[in-house]
Structure formats: C-alpha cells, structure tokens
Design a protein around this motif. Structure first.
Motif, mmCIF file in Angstrom:
data_model
loop_
_atom_site.group_PDB
_atom_site.id
_atom_site.type_symbol
_atom_site.label_atom_id
_atom_site.label_comp_id
_atom_site.label_asym_id
_atom_site.label_seq_id
_atom_site.Cartn_x
_atom_site.Cartn_y
_atom_site.Cartn_z
ATOM 1 N N ASN A 60 34.414 -1.424 61.028
ATOM 2 C CA ASN A 60 33.543 -1.087 62.152
ATOM 3 C C ASN A 60 33.441 -2.220 63.164
ATOM 4 O O ASN A 60 33.513 -2.004 64.355
ATOM 5 C CB ASN A 60 32.127 -0.783 61.655
ATOM 6 C CG ASN A 60 31.925 0.689 61.377
ATOM 7 O OD1 ASN A 60 32.904 1.412 61.238
ATOM 8 N ND2 ASN A 60 30.689 1.120 61.298
ATOM 9 N N CYS A 61 33.215 -3.441 62.651
ATOM 10 C CA CYS A 61 33.007 -4.574 63.558
ATOM 11 C C CYS A 61 34.253 -5.450 63.680
ATOM 12 O O CYS A 61 34.555 -5.967 64.740
ATOM 13 C CB CYS A 61 31.838 -5.426 63.087
ATOM 14 S SG CYS A 61 30.279 -4.528 63.127
ATOM 15 N N ARG A 69 36.011 -6.995 66.918
ATOM 16 C CA ARG A 69 35.778 -6.241 68.158
ATOM 17 C C ARG A 69 34.403 -6.600 68.702
ATOM 18 O O ARG A 69 33.383 -6.138 68.204
ATOM 19 C CB ARG A 69 35.832 -4.733 67.870
ATOM 20 C CG ARG A 69 37.243 -4.225 67.700
ATOM 21 C CD ARG A 69 37.265 -2.750 67.841
ATOM 22 N NE ARG A 69 36.294 -2.109 66.965
ATOM 23 C CZ ARG A 69 36.444 -0.910 66.459
ATOM 24 N NH1 ARG A 69 37.502 -0.227 66.734
ATOM 25 N NH2 ARG A 69 35.516 -0.375 65.688
ATOM 26 N N GLU A 71 31.030 -6.495 70.564
ATOM 27 C CA GLU A 71 30.234 -5.366 71.030
ATOM 28 C C GLU A 71 28.758 -5.737 70.978
ATOM 29 O O GLU A 71 28.317 -6.382 70.031
ATOM 30 C CB GLU A 71 30.509 -4.146 70.128
ATOM 31 C CG GLU A 71 30.055 -2.813 70.714
ATOM 32 C CD GLU A 71 28.797 -2.298 70.065
ATOM 33 O OE1 GLU A 71 28.607 -2.523 68.865
ATOM 34 O OE2 GLU A 71 27.982 -1.685 70.770
ATOM 35 N N GLY A 72 28.040 -5.372 72.023
ATOM 36 C CA GLY A 72 26.595 -5.589 72.043
ATOM 37 C C GLY A 72 26.194 -7.043 71.856
ATOM 38 O O GLY A 72 25.196 -7.339 71.219
ATOM 39 N N VAL A 74 27.645 -9.284 70.102
ATOM 40 C CA VAL A 74 28.074 -9.874 68.831
ATOM 41 C C VAL A 74 29.593 -10.048 68.881
ATOM 42 O O VAL A 74 30.304 -9.163 69.331
ATOM 43 C CB VAL A 74 27.723 -8.934 67.659
ATOM 44 C CG1 VAL A 74 28.102 -9.591 66.345
ATOM 45 C CG2 VAL A 74 26.261 -8.591 67.689
ATOM 46 N N THR B 78 29.896 1.949 66.375
ATOM 47 C CA THR B 78 30.102 1.491 65.000
ATOM 48 C C THR B 78 29.627 0.061 64.778
ATOM 49 O O THR B 78 29.587 -0.396 63.652
ATOM 50 C CB THR B 78 31.593 1.573 64.635
ATOM 51 O OG1 THR B 78 32.330 0.862 65.633
ATOM 52 C CG2 THR B 78 32.063 3.004 64.567
ATOM 53 N N SER B 80 26.886 -2.484 66.797
ATOM 54 C CA SER B 80 25.488 -2.907 66.804
ATOM 55 C C SER B 80 24.512 -1.773 66.482
ATOM 56 O O SER B 80 23.446 -2.021 65.923
ATOM 57 C CB SER B 80 25.146 -3.500 68.170
ATOM 58 O OG SER B 80 25.405 -2.554 69.178
ATOM 59 N N THR B 162 20.960 -4.348 73.267
ATOM 60 C CA THR B 162 20.573 -4.388 71.858
ATOM 61 C C THR B 162 19.168 -4.981 71.774
ATOM 62 O O THR B 162 18.971 -6.076 71.280
ATOM 63 C CB THR B 162 21.568 -5.223 71.039
ATOM 64 O OG1 THR B 162 21.828 -6.418 71.760
ATOM 65 C CG2 THR B 162 22.866 -4.492 70.844
#
Lengths: 492, 199
Positions: A60-61, A69, A71-72, A74, B78, B80, B162
């Motif tokens: 997922n990450c 990847r 995202e947000g 992170v 998928t 955060s 987030t």
C-alpha cells in the motif's frame, strides 16, 4: 558446448522469473497482508490501535516494487533489499541515519518498529505482529523486490496470451479477432515494440463445453507462461475464468464478457471494456420507465437456459421489484394474452410468441450484447436496443457484418489498452506495474467511440450505454435522442 | 488553497469571537442563537448522503450543537487514509458510549463519485465503525461545497489533507491535529479538551 551454455542460461533466466513457494507466501503478505497459514496478521497502528494487516499491507505505502510511494506528506522509504543493505548505511529524508539492515534487524523493524540504530521508526509505519514463519517468508520476498519475477517477460519480448471464442460460435469470429490482434501488434513491433520489447502472442480457443473452460485456461497459462492476457473471451464461464486470473495473478483485458465480475472484493486482475449485459438491462429499464409512465403495463421476459440469458433475466426480475419500476409488471405472458413490452433476452431473435398488447402495439427491448441480429422481428413491434457505447456507433446497420466489426473493434481496443498500459508502466515492466498504470487510465481514447477510464476501484472501462431504435426501412439503429417519443438514456 | 484556509480561519475566528461571552460566565440564549445562525449561514445545509444512504444536512444534522471530529479521505486511498481511519477506529474504542452521544466522527469523501454509500458502508464495516461515525458522500458539487466550507477541498483527491479537525459548535472552539503524527490516545486528549470547553 554452446547448446549446454544456452540451456544453463535459459535455466537461470527461468529461475529468476519463478518465485519459490516461500517467496510466494511472502508475496501474499507483502501485497495482501494475509498469511498463507490462514491466521490473521495483526498490525499495531499509531502505537495502540489494532487492525488486520490486510487493511495496511506493505505494498500500500511502499508500492508493489518496494520503492515507496509518497502520499499525504508521508515518504515511505525504498525497501528493496539492495537499498536496505547498503554497506555504508542509510540516510532518510527526515535526516534519520542508521547502519545497514540484516535479516534479524529487518524482522525487528517490521515487528517492533526499531531501526538498526535502535531508534523508533515513524509512527505511520504499523508494527506487524508476524509469526517467525511469516516474517521469514516476508523477508525472503522482500529480497526479491525489484527482480523480474513475472512470467512472460524478457529484455526483448513480452509474451501475451489471447483467449479466442469457442469453435462452436463459428470460426469466423475467432479468425477476425486473431487477425485484428496479429495486425495490430505487427505494427507495434515494426515501430520497435514497447521499450525495445517485441510483443509475442500465444492463442488458445475456449473449449465448446462451458464447464471445461476455466480448466483449459488454467492449463494454457501454465503451459505458455504469459505475462498478461489480451482480447480474452470469457463467455460462458465468466466468474470461473476471472477466478483463474486472480489465482494466477494474470492481468487480463477481457474483450468479450457479458457479465463483468465487479462485485466486492474486487478482482484486481481483470479489466473489462464495458459494463456488459446488466448495464444494458438497466438502461432499457430506465428507458421503459420513461416511455411507459404512470399506468400498469405488462412486461414479458423472454429468456433461455444459456448462462448469459439466465443471468440477465435474474438481474431484470430483481430490478423490476424496485418501487420505481412498480408499474412494469413482470409476467410470464402466455401468447394469447399479449404484452405491452417484451424484454428479449435470448441470443438471436426469431418471431417471439407474444401477441401485441394494448392498441395492438408491442415494444421489444433488447440488450444488444445478447442479440446481435434483429432483422427478423415481427412487423407490429417497435424495437429498441441498448448497447454499451464502445460496441456500436450510431446509424450502424445491425447485421452479420456489424457483428464482425464489433469483434474486430473490441479486439483492437483491448490491444490498444494493453499496449498503452505496458507503455505507461515503463522500462521496468511488471504485472503490478501494468495494473497500476491501467488504473491510471482517465479518458483514454482508443479506436472505440467512447473514451476508457479505469481506477483502483473501477474495472469497467466505458460506462456509457445508449438506447437506440431499430429502423426497419434502413435496417439501422437510430439514437432515441432524435426520436420524438423518448429521450436518451444514459447510465453513469 | 491558502484563500480557502484563510476564509475558514476567519470564520472560525469569527465564530469563536461571537461565542465569547462579553460579561460574566453565563451566555444568553440570544448570543447562542446568534452564534448558531452565523455558523449555519456559513456552513449552510447542503445535502449529503451517509454510508447508510440517509440524506443529511451539513449544519443542522451534522454540526449543530455537536462536538465533531472531521477528516477528509477517499475509499480507494491506500496510504494515509487507512491510517487516519485506523486512528479513528482506535479512538472510538476509547470513547465508548460517548461516541454518537457527545462526540461524532465525520469522514468526508474527496472522491464522492467512486465512494457510493454502498462502498462507504463496506469501508465503514472494515473499520468496525459504530453508529456515531458517519462517512459522507453525495452529489459531487454538494460534497465539494461542504469540503470547501471545511477548508478541505482539493483539486486532486490524492492531495487531500491529513488533518483531524475537532470542533465544538456550541462554544465555537475548533482545533486541528496533524493526523499522521497522532495516536488514538493523543487525539483523545484533544477531543476531550474541545468537549470540555466551557466557551
């Protein structure tokens, strides 16, 4: 000597491309967060919240390739074995520095959230409660991240499978699809292939007996070791063939599938050109509800024992129980009683044994993907055909020639989709990369009238369904938008 | 984006200022009504749909006189989002009976076209969401409008913030928490501070 070297080289390549059972179990944990043992793997999130790891699997990450990847806000690090074990250690984007990982240190990081320097990992990394066996499996797979593990792929070739219709449906359709794909990929290969890789095709025909189809496809995939499947005919065993693709992890573009398997949990591997017969039935229902408002009408459903026909009828009966269609009364109408509207769910159209309804008029509604030929319909009936947009442009004659053109178009569309997908996935092609790139499709133009979009939650490329009136004189389909009696029906 | 945030901040400040009693500890019924009217005017009663298929109004049904924890997410995210939902799931266990009575969770989808009520129901079940936790979708223009009012509207769904926004409509106190560095425990402390706000 030389042949011996070639054999040895071939074996080495084959070894690279096959995962051991242990690595395969590790892959399951990495990609799905589930253990081959059947026991739930728990993840401890943000220090205290317990979740099944299936909600937060590694991929997922960190991505299916392990490269991470962002995202947000992170930035999950690269966790390929090569990156984790750099002899001079690692410096992360947040400034954290630590020595290289070993198997033991990686197990501790995954389960306890401690890096090789003894520092805590970021709280966004869950702590996975792995058994020793699961941890060993997972790490054995992490060591394989970034290696070419998928079948059917070399530096110079991509081996694709094609599933042709069964011989019982006439050799002609089969031949058309075969010719369309050979011609299309010959062009691609002449232009240098995709990232220097030639596209090679392996063909198989579906067996005549539907119950043998899934087994035959399973054998075909094992024998041919294809990277992905294009131009696939799923007819007659849709759920079974889709299940084979899921089990073998084979990305597939289903060109001929009337019953897309899009129920939850989503089968990530199979991509459909359109919504099939159920969406056509929905469009016809919406059309009928508008055309026959207010009063009570008798709706006859004509279906056969064939799977597609039976499934379409089941779907239609369920939808008819919804209150908004309450005035359309489903009935098995005997020929002497008559029906106002007839849902014709058989393949082929002979004279339906239905007497006309009120005012001596009958309206016949046909999901186009079931019955391609309507020219022999009774003279006192008006005929409307719903067709998923990619299959049929407006004013197309509806005859045997158009059926051939549909097969050709769908085969070409599936080839265009997979070629674009492989191109977008880049030089480091993998099955996971192909699926990710297909999921990024947003209004991609193919040779079909409607653009195609997919997404992480979307496996039906073209959502539009058009209802068209069959004009007897010209033997063509006319969009109902130009018909004074009805308005166009769009679904989605 | 900045403008939106500024607009939200201004309104939140305005709401907070309005909520501050001018004299003494008791706030008059009139000022509370004024506060509510101002908040309603700002947030509006744009229609949204919950994971259960219920049609709800943004202010009157979701925010009015409530303490809420708000976040923006999408069901197919998928990275955060599962973490934020996981933290909320942990928080709901800690809050026990308070959830749905004193505190509500409102998770707004930034991808309402994909996140149908059925899909959100499935998502909610995955995180064992209890009745006080609503997942919100609806017509895209309505959801976009609600997200805009909450300072959460983004052009691409992947760019969603987030953040947890914790608000008390009665007192006009609103706080923001960066979701990915919080835990169920740390978030609970913030929620309780907002819940116990006396205005």
């Amino acid at each position: 000597m030389l042949p011996a070297v070639s054999v040895l080289l071939a074996m080495l390549v084959a070894q690279n491309q096959q995962l051991t059972p242990q690595e395969e179990r590790g892959r399951q944990i990495f990609e799905h967060g589930t253990s081959a043992s059947g026991k739930t793997i728990e993840a401890l999130l943000a220090g205290s919240t317990r979740m099944p790891a299936s909600i937060l699997p590694c991929a997922n990450c960190h991505g299916y390739d392990g490269l991470g990847r962002p995202e947000g806000g992170v930035v999950p690090p690269n966790i390929t074995w090569e990156a984790l074990t750099k002899p001079y250690g690692l410096t992360h984007s947040d400034g954290r520095v630590h020595p290289p990982y070993t198997e033991r240190l990686l197990r501790r990081a995954i389960t306890m959230g401690i890096d090789p320097a003894g520092e805590s990992l970021n709280t966004t990394m869950p702590r996975f409660q792995l058994t020793m066996a699961d941890a060993t499996d997972l790490i054995s797979y992490i060591k394989k991240l970034g290696w070419p593990v998928d079948p059917g792929l070399t530096d110079t070739t991509v081996h694709l499978g094609v599933i042709l219709p069964p011989p019982s449906q006439g050799a002609k359709t089969s031949r058309i699809i075969q010719q369309a794909l050979l011609k299309y990929f010959a062009h691609v290969n002449e232009a240098g292939g995709v990232f220097g890789r030639r596209i090679e095709l392996a063909f198989t025909e579906l067996p005549v007996e539907p119950t043998n189809r899934a087994g035959a496809i399973s054998d075909f995939l094992r024998r041919e070791q294809v990277f992905a499947v294009v131009g696939a005919d799923f007819t007659g065993a849709e759920s079974e063939i889709a299940a084979v693709m899921l089990r073998t992890g084979t990305p597939t573009i289903a060109a001929l599938a009337l019953l897309p398997q899009t129920d939850s949990p989503l089968n990530r591997y199979v991509f459909y050109l359109d919504g099939g017969v159920k969406e056509e039935v929905d469009a016809l229902l919406a059309f009928a509800a508008k055309r026959f408002p207010g009063q009570s009408y008798r709706a006859a459903i004509i279906s056969s024992d064939e799977e597609n026909s039976r499934e379409a009828a089941k779907w239609l009966r369920a939808r008819l129980t919804e209150s908004k269609f309450g005035h359309l009364v489903a009935a098995n109408v005997p020929s002497s009683l008559g029906a106002d509207l007839v849902f014709w769910l058989n393949s082929g159209l002979q004279s339906p044994p239905i007497a006309a309804g009120r005012d001596n008029r009958t309206t016949i509604l046909i999901p186009g993907s079931l019955a391609a030929e309507v020219s022999s319909a009774p003279p006192n009936a008006e005929i409307f055909v719903a067709r998923c947009a990619p299959s049929l442009p407006e004013s197309a004659a509806l005859d045997a020639n158009s059926l051939e053109r549909i097969s050709w178009e769908r085969a070409i569309a599936s080839a265009e989709i997979i070629t674009e997908g492989i191109t977008r996935a880049g030089r480091n092609l993998s099955r996971a990369g192909l699926i990710q790139s297909l999921e990024s499709f947003s209004n991609v133009q193919t040779s079909l009238p409607e653009a195609v979009s997919f997404g992480p939650n979307r496996r039906v490329g073209a959502g539009q369904v058009r209802v068209m009136r069959f004009d007897r004189q010209s033997q063509k389909l006319i969009s109902v938008e130009s018909d004074a009696h009805a308005s166009a029906v769009g679904v989605h | 984006m900045l403008r939106i945030l500024r607009a939200l901040t201004l309104v939140l400040v305005a709401v907070a200022v309005l909520s501050t009693p001018s004299f003494g500890q008791q706030r008059s019924a009139t000022s509370r009504d004024d506060l509510s009217a101002t908040a309603q005017e700002y947030f509006t009663d744009v229609r949204l749909t919950t994971q259960n298929g219920d049609s709800v109004r943004l202010y009157s049904d979701l925010l009015k006189a409530k303490v809420v924890v708000i976040n923006a997410f999408f069901g197919t995210c998928t990275g955060s989002c599962p973490k934020m939902s996981g933290i909320l799931s942990g928080l709901q266990d800690r809050l026990g009976d308070h959830l749905g009575k004193d505190v509500w969770f409102l998770s707004f989808s930034v991808d309402p076209e994909t996140d149908t009520p059925e899909r959100l129901k499935e998502y909610a079940d995955r995180f064992h969401a209890k009745p006080g936790w609503l997942f919100l979708t609806g017509k895209k223009e309505n959801v976009d409008f609600a997200l805009f009012k909450l300072g959460q509207k983004v052009a691409r769904k992947e760019d969603h913030l987030t953040l947890f926004i914790i608000g008390n409509d009665k007192t006009g106190l609103w706080k923001k928490v960066f979701a990915l560095s919080s835990t169920a425990e740390s978030l609970q402390a913030v929620v309780e501070s907002v819940l116990n706000d006396k205005g």
